[in-house]
Scaffold this motif. Structure first.
Motif, PDB file in Angstrom:
ATOM      1  N   MET A  52      32.929  40.450  49.052  1.00  0.00           N
ATOM      2  CA  MET A  52      34.105  39.591  49.030  1.00  0.00           C
ATOM      3  C   MET A  52      33.835  38.521  48.159  1.00  0.00           C
ATOM      4  SD  MET A  52      34.822  37.470  52.415  1.00  0.00           S
ATOM      5  CE  MET A  52      35.545  38.734  53.369  1.00  0.00           C
ATOM      6  N   PHE A  81      34.526  34.523  46.832  1.00  0.00           N
ATOM      7  CA  PHE A  81      34.965  33.462  47.386  1.00  0.00           C
ATOM      8  C   PHE A  81      35.607  32.426  46.566  1.00  0.00           C
ATOM      9  CE2 PHE A  81      32.018  35.142  50.368  1.00  0.00           C
ATOM     10  CZ  PHE A  81      32.208  34.668  51.684  1.00  0.00           C
ATOM     11  N   GLN A  87      39.590  28.493  46.188  1.00  0.00           N
ATOM     12  CA  GLN A  87      39.007  29.228  47.235  1.00  0.00           C
ATOM     13  C   GLN A  87      39.997  30.595  47.299  1.00  0.00           C
ATOM     14  OE1 GLN A  87      38.241  27.535  50.872  1.00  0.00           O
ATOM     15  NE2 GLN A  87      37.890  29.111  52.018  1.00  0.00           N
ATOM     16  N   THR A  88      39.198  32.049  47.335  1.00  0.00           N
ATOM     17  CA  THR A  88      39.896  33.090  47.683  1.00  0.00           C
ATOM     18  C   THR A  88      39.683  33.969  48.737  1.00  0.00           C
ATOM     19  OG1 THR A  88      38.301  34.346  46.361  1.00  0.00           O
ATOM     20  CG2 THR A  88      40.085  33.377  44.944  1.00  0.00           C
ATOM     21  N   ALA A  89      38.819  33.457  49.739  1.00  0.00           N
ATOM     22  CA  ALA A  89      38.503  33.965  50.932  1.00  0.00           C
ATOM     23  C   ALA A  89      37.928  33.122  51.851  1.00  0.00           C
ATOM     24  CB  ALA A  89      37.366  35.205  50.837  1.00  0.00           C
ATOM     25  N   ASP A  93      28.456  32.524  54.314  1.00  0.00           N
ATOM     26  CA  ASP A  93      29.561  32.830  53.528  1.00  0.00           C
ATOM     27  C   ASP A  93      29.296  31.295  52.372  1.00  0.00           C
ATOM     28  OD1 ASP A  93      30.581  34.755  54.646  1.00  0.00           O
ATOM     29  OD2 ASP A  93      32.119  33.705  55.881  1.00  0.00           O
ATOM     30  N   TRP A 116      29.272  32.027  48.347  1.00  0.00           N
ATOM     31  CA  TRP A 116      30.124  31.380  47.232  1.00  0.00           C
ATOM     32  C   TRP A 116      29.453  30.875  46.216  1.00  0.00           C
ATOM     33  CZ3 TRP A 116      30.695  26.692  45.394  1.00  0.00           C
ATOM     34  CH2 TRP A 116      30.341  25.575  46.332  1.00  0.00           C
TER      35      TRP A 116
END
Length: 255
Positions: free
Chosen positions: A1, A3, A56-58, A65, A69
């Motif tokens: 993922m 971020f 921010q993308t997630a 978390d 990031w």
């Protein structure tokens, strides 16, 4: 993922990374960046989930978390390791990366970090409530900022104060509240740590914060600065700048 989106940039010759205060964005580092940049390469990062230029993308749902990031951001910037410096929430963010991704951190300077070395007092939490209430926030937020700043000045007379006021009233945070680090987490820190606590800070009990750092963190310089408030990075800018430069250069010399 992933971020955050980061561009491709060449690795700087000297590794130094600065984390900003919450809602203050890089603007809050204005008295510090140019003097620090005379001797180091400085990268100032607006925290994800806070106002600023970072994208921010997630979702960010946990301290893991939060570390992920920043780890990804350093990777995107071509930095294997960095000296981190952060004030308030930026200090918590730097410590959080040091706890969860120690291989990324050459050293960390924690400037009056929130909920890192000692708990936030109930009085501080209660004072934030009116700033979150529509209709009250316009008057409550400047009063709250004056309380945090501790210097008696009108926060709206200062550009940084106006940025923070606008951000607190017009931006909805997208991150969990920072959890106080456990004793074992602080004991695990293997890199050099500079913890500077403001003696007039209202975000924790200052002596308790300094003493806990001294007791638990292996390679720490824990300092309690007389008369400094939570606005320490701007209030004591010249001293902060020189201390950060001295500390990072000492850390480099021992690696």
């Amino acid at each position: 993922m992933r971020f955050a989106r980061t561009g491709s940039v060449p690795p700087p010759a000297c590794r130094s990374c600065s984390c900003t205060a919450p809602t203050g964005t890089t603007v809050s580092w204005e008295p510090n960046i140019e003097p620090l940049a005379r001797r180091r390469t400085v990268l100032s990062i607006d925290l994800l989930g806070e106002p600023g230029a970072s994208t921010q993308t997630a979702p960010i749902r946990s301290a893991d978390d939060q570390a992920a990031w920043l780890d990804q951001t350093l990777e995107g910037l071509g930095l294997a390791r960095a000296h981190l410096a952060g004030v308030s929430m930026g200090g918590w963010t730097a410590c959080n990366l040091a706890v969860r991704r120690p291989e990324r951190v050459a050293s960390a300077t924690l400037l009056d970090p929130i909920n890192t070395l000692a708990r936030m007092p109930l009085g501080l939490i209660l004072r934030t409530i009116p700033t979150l209430v529509p209709g009250l926030s316009r008057r409550a937020t400047p009063r709250f900022l004056r309380y945090i700043d501790g210097q008696g000045a009108d926060p709206l007379a200062d550009p940084v104060g106006r940025v923070i006021d606008a951000a607190m009233r017009g931006y909805r945070k997208a991150t969990p509240q920072p959890a106080l680090f456990k004793d074992a987490q602080l004991r695990s820190l293997s890199m050099p740590i500079l913890a500077i606590v403001a003696s007039r800070s209202v975000i924790h009990e200052p002596t308790t914060a300094r003493d806990r750092a001294q007791r638990l963190i292996p390679h720490v310089r824990a300092e309690l600065w007389p008369d400094a408030t939570h606005a320490i990075s701007g209030q004591c800018a010249d001293r902060v700048n020189e201390r950060v430069l001295q500390f990072t250069e000492e850390a480099d010399s021992h690696q």
